[in-house]
Design a protein around this motif. Structure first.
Motif, PDB file in Angstrom:
ATOM      1  N   UNK A 125       0.824  -1.208   0.000  1.00  0.00           N
ATOM      2  CA  UNK A 125       0.000   0.000   0.000  1.00  0.00           C
ATOM      3  C   UNK A 125       0.857   1.256   0.000  1.00  0.00           C
ATOM      4  N   UNK A 126       0.479   2.216  -0.842  1.00  0.00           N
ATOM      5  CA  UNK A 126       1.055   3.557  -0.835  1.00  0.00           C
ATOM      6  C   UNK A 126      -0.082   4.517  -0.493  1.00  0.00           C
ATOM      7  N   UNK A 127      -0.152   4.978   0.750  1.00  0.00           N
ATOM      8  CA  UNK A 127      -1.264   5.838   1.162  1.00  0.00           C
ATOM      9  C   UNK A 127      -1.005   7.310   0.891  1.00  0.00           C
ATOM     10  N   UNK A 128      -2.060   8.103   0.977  1.00  0.00           N
ATOM     11  CA  UNK A 128      -1.920   9.559   0.983  1.00  0.00           C
ATOM     12  C   UNK A 128      -1.208   9.947   2.279  1.00  0.00           C
ATOM     13  N   UNK A 129      -0.224  10.813   2.167  1.00  0.00           N
ATOM     14  CA  UNK A 129       0.490  11.269   3.367  1.00  0.00           C
ATOM     15  C   UNK A 129      -0.421  12.199   4.167  1.00  0.00           C
ATOM     16  N   UNK A 130      -0.522  11.939   5.469  1.00  0.00           N
ATOM     17  CA  UNK A 130      -1.459  12.671   6.309  1.00  0.00           C
ATOM     18  C   UNK A 130      -0.821  13.844   7.058  1.00  0.00           C
TER      19      UNK A 130
ATOM     20  N   UNK B  89       3.896   7.077  10.244  1.00  0.00           N
ATOM     21  CA  UNK B  89       2.475   6.801  10.402  1.00  0.00           C
ATOM     22  C   UNK B  89       2.019   7.330  11.757  1.00  0.00           C
ATOM     23  N   UNK B  90       0.801   7.816  11.824  1.00  0.00           N
ATOM     24  CA  UNK B  90       0.267   8.294  13.093  1.00  0.00           C
ATOM     25  C   UNK B  90      -0.041   7.108  14.005  1.00  0.00           C
ATOM     26  N   UNK B  91      -0.261   7.401  15.279  1.00  0.00           N
ATOM     27  CA  UNK B  91      -0.631   6.357  16.230  1.00  0.00           C
ATOM     28  C   UNK B  91      -1.912   5.662  15.783  1.00  0.00           C
TER      29      UNK B  91
ATOM     30  N   UNK C  90      10.289   6.888   6.650  1.00  0.00           N
ATOM     31  CA  UNK C  90      10.947   7.715   7.655  1.00  0.00           C
ATOM     32  C   UNK C  90      10.150   7.594   8.950  1.00  0.00           C
ATOM     33  N   UNK C  91      10.833   7.292  10.045  1.00  0.00           N
ATOM     34  CA  UNK C  91      10.142   7.030  11.307  1.00  0.00           C
ATOM     35  C   UNK C  91      10.472   8.037  12.406  1.00  0.00           C
ATOM     36  N   UNK C  92      11.468   8.897  12.162  1.00  0.00           N
ATOM     37  CA  UNK C  92      11.894   9.855  13.191  1.00  0.00           C
ATOM     38  C   UNK C  92      12.085   9.155  14.537  1.00  0.00           C
ATOM     39  N   UNK C  93      12.937   8.135  14.600  1.00  0.00           N
ATOM     40  CA  UNK C  93      13.025   7.315  15.810  1.00  0.00           C
ATOM     41  C   UNK C  93      13.425   8.063  17.072  1.00  0.00           C
ATOM     42  N   UNK C  94      14.131   9.179  16.934  1.00  0.00           N
ATOM     43  CA  UNK C  94      14.569   9.901  18.130  1.00  0.00           C
ATOM     44  C   UNK C  94      13.480  10.764  18.742  1.00  0.00           C
TER      45      UNK C  94
ATOM     46  N   UNK D 223       5.916   2.860  19.571  1.00  0.00           N
ATOM     47  CA  UNK D 223       5.227   1.951  20.498  1.00  0.00           C
ATOM     48  C   UNK D 223       3.928   1.431  19.878  1.00  0.00           C
ATOM     49  N   UNK D 224       3.230   2.303  19.136  1.00  0.00           N
ATOM     50  CA  UNK D 224       1.986   1.889  18.491  1.00  0.00           C
ATOM     51  C   UNK D 224       2.250   0.835  17.426  1.00  0.00           C
ATOM     52  N   UNK D 225       3.346   0.968  16.686  1.00  0.00           N
ATOM     53  CA  UNK D 225       3.702  -0.034  15.680  1.00  0.00           C
ATOM     54  C   UNK D 225       4.015  -1.372  16.349  1.00  0.00           C
TER      55      UNK D 225
END
Length: 368
Positions: free
Chosen positions: A4-9, A75-77, A92-96, A103-105
């Motif tokens: 899936x390639x979603x619309x960026x929110x 992705x949002x929570x 891109x997850x911005x892990x920092x 946590x949601x993932x």
């Protein structure tokens, strides 16, 4: 497997995680690519373009009914909560700074890969989104600065007199900095650049710019990045940089240490010492800023100097930024694809280097 390639929110995000070229490659590899209608609108890619490349268009993203999700911004929570267990995500997850999202993932049982954590090795270069997007940001920064500067950049000799070239100072000679140098040089400016890594000097000179040598301790870090410095060294560095900043018409700052706040390179007093009408562009504004007083996404006037805080800079050029990013994320996905199935091999150093969540757990050290 359905990809899936979603619309960026995320507000301000104009990139898309796939382009027709990358869709065609994934389809050829045996994957069923599903694109949410309108996903490519900001990158000027129509639903028909995706359809012709082999994708299936859907009116809304079926997050709970796919095997893989490719994204740009984290992705949002709420989005993460819709994923089915075992779903693979890459982007891109911005892990920092994105602890809640990670946590949601994990809670959803997703296997998530962060392009920010990709090992900086030769075989992963085509997947290196930090590099590709920094290239876009550096180019854009030079154009924004040139547009806001109330003078010409090149030397002009006219019947009415000679106009001297603008002086540009670039702080940080990584990918973004080097591209800013190259772009400012093409526009005719006289360019100087500084980096805490002396190894950058040859690259700066190869771009036709002068390397500023402050005769300070080198700060070479791992993975090609600079490492953090002590406050005493940082203060001494600012003192030595002050005269170079003061004589510049444009200052572009690009220095960042992954996972940490951006180092302060330019104080408010240094900005105030510049000529009125000068321009400062801080590409690190979103991570705290290299310039005191910078506000991400805003312009601030300091004693007649325009201070521009970068925000979503790569998204300001969504076509080419998306083209490069789509290749990055699709190459990572195809590395894990065999016979139409995406099966991560955690013994592979690329895969092992960038996974963040798997089987309900968060990788050790990610949230530390």
């Amino acid at each position: 497997m359905r990809v899936l390639v979603p619309v960026e929110m995320r507000s301000g995000e104009r990139r898309v995680a796939a382009m027709p070229e990358s869709v065609a490659r994934m389809v050829t590899a045996g994957l069923d690519v599903v694109v949410e209608s309108g996903a490519g609108r900001h990158a000027y890619v129509s639903d028909e373009d995706f359809n012709r490349a082999g994708a299936t268009l859907v009116p809304a993203a079926p997050l709970g009914d796919v095997d893989v999700v490719l994204h740009v911004s984290p992705l949002s929570v709420d989005q993460a909560g819709l994923l089915r267990r075992g779903c693979i995500t890459a982007g891109l997850l911005a892990p920092s700074t994105n602890a809640d999202g990670i946590r949601a993932l994990a809670a959803a049982g997703a296997t998530a890969f962060s392009l920010e954590l990709l090992p900086r090795i030769s075989r992963a270069q085509s997947m290196d989104a930090l590099t590709s997007q920094a290239l876009v940001a550096g180019y854009r920064a030079a154009l924004v600065a040139a547009e806001r500067l109330p003078t010409f950049l090149p030397l002009l000799m006219t019947a009415a007199g000679t106009i001297p070239p603008a002086k540009v100072l670039v702080l940080g000679a990584g990918v973004a900095g080097l591209q800013a140098i190259a772009t400012a040089k093409r526009l005719g400016a006289v360019v100087e650049a500084y980096d805490v890594r002396p190894s950058s000097a040859d690259e700066v000179r190869s771009m036709g710019a002068k390397f500023v040598d402050l005769d300070l301790e080198a700060l070479e870090g791992s993975g090609g990045y600079a490492r953090e410095m002590t406050e005493d060294r940082a203060d001494r560095q600012r003192q030595l940089l002050a005269p170079y900043v003061a004589k510049s018409d444009i200052v572009i700052t690009t220095a960042a240490v992954p996972g940490r706040a951006a180092p302060l390179l330019v104080t408010r007093a240094m900005v105030e010492a510049m000529r009125p009408g000068s321009v400062v562009v801080d590409l690190a504004a979103e991570s705290g800023g290299n310039v005191e007083g910078a506000v991400a996404g805003a312009e601030v006037d300091i004693a007649g100097v325009t201070l521009i805080g970068g925000m979503d800079v790569a998204s300001q050029m969504p076509v080419d930024a998306s083209r490069l990013y789509a290749r990055n994320v699709s190459d990572l996905l195809l590395l894990m694809t065999k016979d139409g199935e995406v099966v991560p091999d955690f013994d592979d150093e690329v895969v092992a280097g960038c996974w963040v969540t798997h089987d309900g757990a968060v990788r050790e050290g990610i949230l530390a």
